[in-house]
Design a protein around this motif. Structure first.
Motif, PDB file in Angstrom:
ATOM      1  N   MET A   8      -4.701   3.617  -3.129  1.00 41.44           N
ATOM      2  CA  MET A   8      -4.064   2.291  -2.233  1.00 41.44           C
ATOM      3  C   MET A   8      -3.653   3.102  -1.240  1.00 41.44           C
ATOM      4  O   MET A   8      -2.346   2.061  -0.678  1.00 41.44           O
ATOM      5  N   TYR A  15      -8.724  -3.876  -2.827  1.00 41.95           N
ATOM      6  CA  TYR A  15      -8.094  -2.616  -2.553  1.00 41.95           C
ATOM      7  C   TYR A  15      -7.686  -2.175  -3.768  1.00 41.95           C
ATOM      8  O   TYR A  15      -9.181  -2.843  -4.860  1.00 41.95           O
ATOM      9  N   LEU A  23       0.427  -1.050   0.185  1.00 42.96           N
ATOM     10  CA  LEU A  23      -0.130   0.648  -0.255  1.00 42.96           C
ATOM     11  C   LEU A  23       1.452   1.108   0.219  1.00 42.96           C
ATOM     12  O   LEU A  23       1.916   1.048   0.195  1.00 42.96           O
ATOM     13  N   THR A  61      -8.092   1.011   1.793  1.00 45.03           N
ATOM     14  CA  THR A  61      -8.510  -0.422   1.796  1.00 45.03           C
ATOM     15  C   THR A  61      -9.623  -1.106   3.307  1.00 45.03           C
ATOM     16  O   THR A  61      -9.508  -1.198   4.045  1.00 45.03           O
TER      17      THR A  61
END
Length: 311
Positions: free
Chosen positions: A102, A120, A93, A107
Motif C-alpha cells: 500500500m 493497488y 496510501l 501502486t
C-alpha cells in the motif's frame, strides 16, 4: 442544351459515385490489412505513465500533463491539464512504509482525461486481491473493482490503449534477486480482468517498466544486473509466449547501467525510454522509437536496434 446539361450532370454523378466507391474500397483494404496483422487501432491520446528506477523509486515514463501526489496523510490527489483541474481519489496510501502493498512504490497509476486508473493492494492469489480504481470524468466519480485470484504486492503497472482495452502487471518478491510477475488484461474498460501468461519460467527479476501496444504485443522491462542492461522481454501473442528483446545500443553507452522504463504508444508509434546511470547516479535518458507497434525499434539517428517478427 437541356439534354447536354443533363448528360453532364449524369456524368458528374457517375464520376462522384466512382470516387466514393474507390474511397470505400481503400478504407476496406486498410481494414483488411489491419485485420490480417491482428493489430487493433489504439487511442491517440496516451495518458501519463509511470515506471521505476533501478532503486525502485517511481519515475515518469511519459508526461501527458496529468500527475498525482500524496498529502501528509497519504490521500491521493490527481492533477489534470497541468493543474487546471484537480481531484481526490478515494484512496489513502501508507506513508510510513509499514503496510505492505500500500505504499507509493507499490501502486500503479495511469492518468488520462478520458480514463484514470490506479491499481493497488496486497494480493496473495487467494484471500487478498488487487483492486483497480477507475474514473472516466477526471476524478468526479470512481469505481473500485477487485481482481479475484490476483497476485502481486510490490511493483505495479497499469495502462490503457483505449477506453476499453487495458493491462496490469504486478510483481512480488520471491527471495533474493527474484520477483514473480503477473500480467492481466481487460477488454471492457476495467470491469473484468483475465490473467495472461508471463515470462517467470524464463526470467524472474524486479520490474522497472511495462506496456502494451495492442492486445497481443506487450513488453516487460527489468532492473539491470551484471550485464548492465537493458533487459526487456516481450510477447507477440497475448502472453502465450515470451522472449528476450535483443537491443543493440551504441557502444558509447557501454559504461552505463541501462534501465528500461515503460514504453508508451500512440497508435502504432511507440517510444521506449532507457534510463542511463553511472555509479548509481542518473546520467540521462535514451529514447528508442517504433513505427510498427513495437515490432522494430530505432534510435534517435534512425538506426534499427531491434527487430522481431509478428506471429
Amino acid at each position: 442544351m437541356k439534354a447536354r446539361f443533363s448528360h453532364r450532370v449524369n456524368r458528374y454523378k457517375k464520376h462522384a459515385i466512382s470516387l466514393l466507391c474507390t474511397a470505400l474500397l481503400s478504407i476496406s483494404s486498410v481494414g483488411a490489412v489491419g485485420a490480417c496483422g491482428s493489430v487493433k487501432s489504439m487511442n491517440a491520446k496516451p495518458g501519463t505513465m509511470y515506471s521505476h528506477s533501478s532503486s525502485g523509486e517511481p519515475v515518469i515514463a511519459y508526461d501527458a500533463g496529468n500527475s498525482y501526489s500524496l498529502d501528509q496523510e497519504g490521500h491521493v490527489l490527481i492533477s489534470y491539464r497541468n493543474g487546471d483541474v484537480t481531484a481526490q481519489a478515494p484512496l489513502t496510501l501508507d506513508t510510513t512504509g509499514s503496510v505492505q502493498g500500500m505504499g507509493r512504490a507499490d501502486t500503479g497509476f495511469y492518468i488520462a482525461e478520458e480514463k484514470t486508473a490506479i491499481v493497488y493492494g496486497f494480493a496473495n492469489g487467494q484471500s487478498s486481491q488487487l483492486h483497480v480504481l477507475i474514473s472516466e470524468d477526471m476524478g468526479k466519480t470512481w469505481t473500485d473493482t477487485p481482481i479475484p485470484g490476483s497476485a502481486g504486492y510490490d511493483t505495479k503497472f497499469i495502462g490503457f490503449t483505449n477506453k476499453a482495452e487495458g493491462w496490469i502487471v504486478s510483481g512480488g518478491s520471491a527471495g533474493a534477486g527474484r520477483s514473480l510477475n503477473h500480467v492481466y488484461q481487460t477488454s471492457d474498460g476495467g470491469k473484468t480482468w483475465r490473467e495472461l501468461g508471463n515470462p517467470n519460467d524464463q526470467y524472474t527479476e524486479q520490474l522497472t517498466g511495462a506496456g502494451f501496444s495492442s492486445g497481443d504485443i506487450g513488453f516487460l522491462g527489468y532492473r539491470y544486473y551484471a550485464d548492465k542492461g537493458p533487459t526487456v522481454y516481450w510477447t507477440q501473442d497475448g502472453g502465450k509466449s515470451w522472449e528476450k528483446l535483443v537491443i543493440s545500443l551504441s557502444d558509447s553507452w557501454d559504461a552505463y547501467q541501462k534501465t528500461p522504463l515503460s514504453p508508451v504508444f500512440n497508435g502504432k508509434d511507440g517510444r521506449l525510454p532507457i534510463l542511463l546511470s553511472l555509479d548509481g547516479e542518473v546520467a540521462g535518458t535514451v529514447y528508442l522509437t517504433s513505427k510498427d507497434y513495437g515490432l522494430t525499434w530505432n534510435d534517435e539517428e534512425g538506426r534499427i536496434l531491434s527487430e522481431g517478427h509478428y506471429r
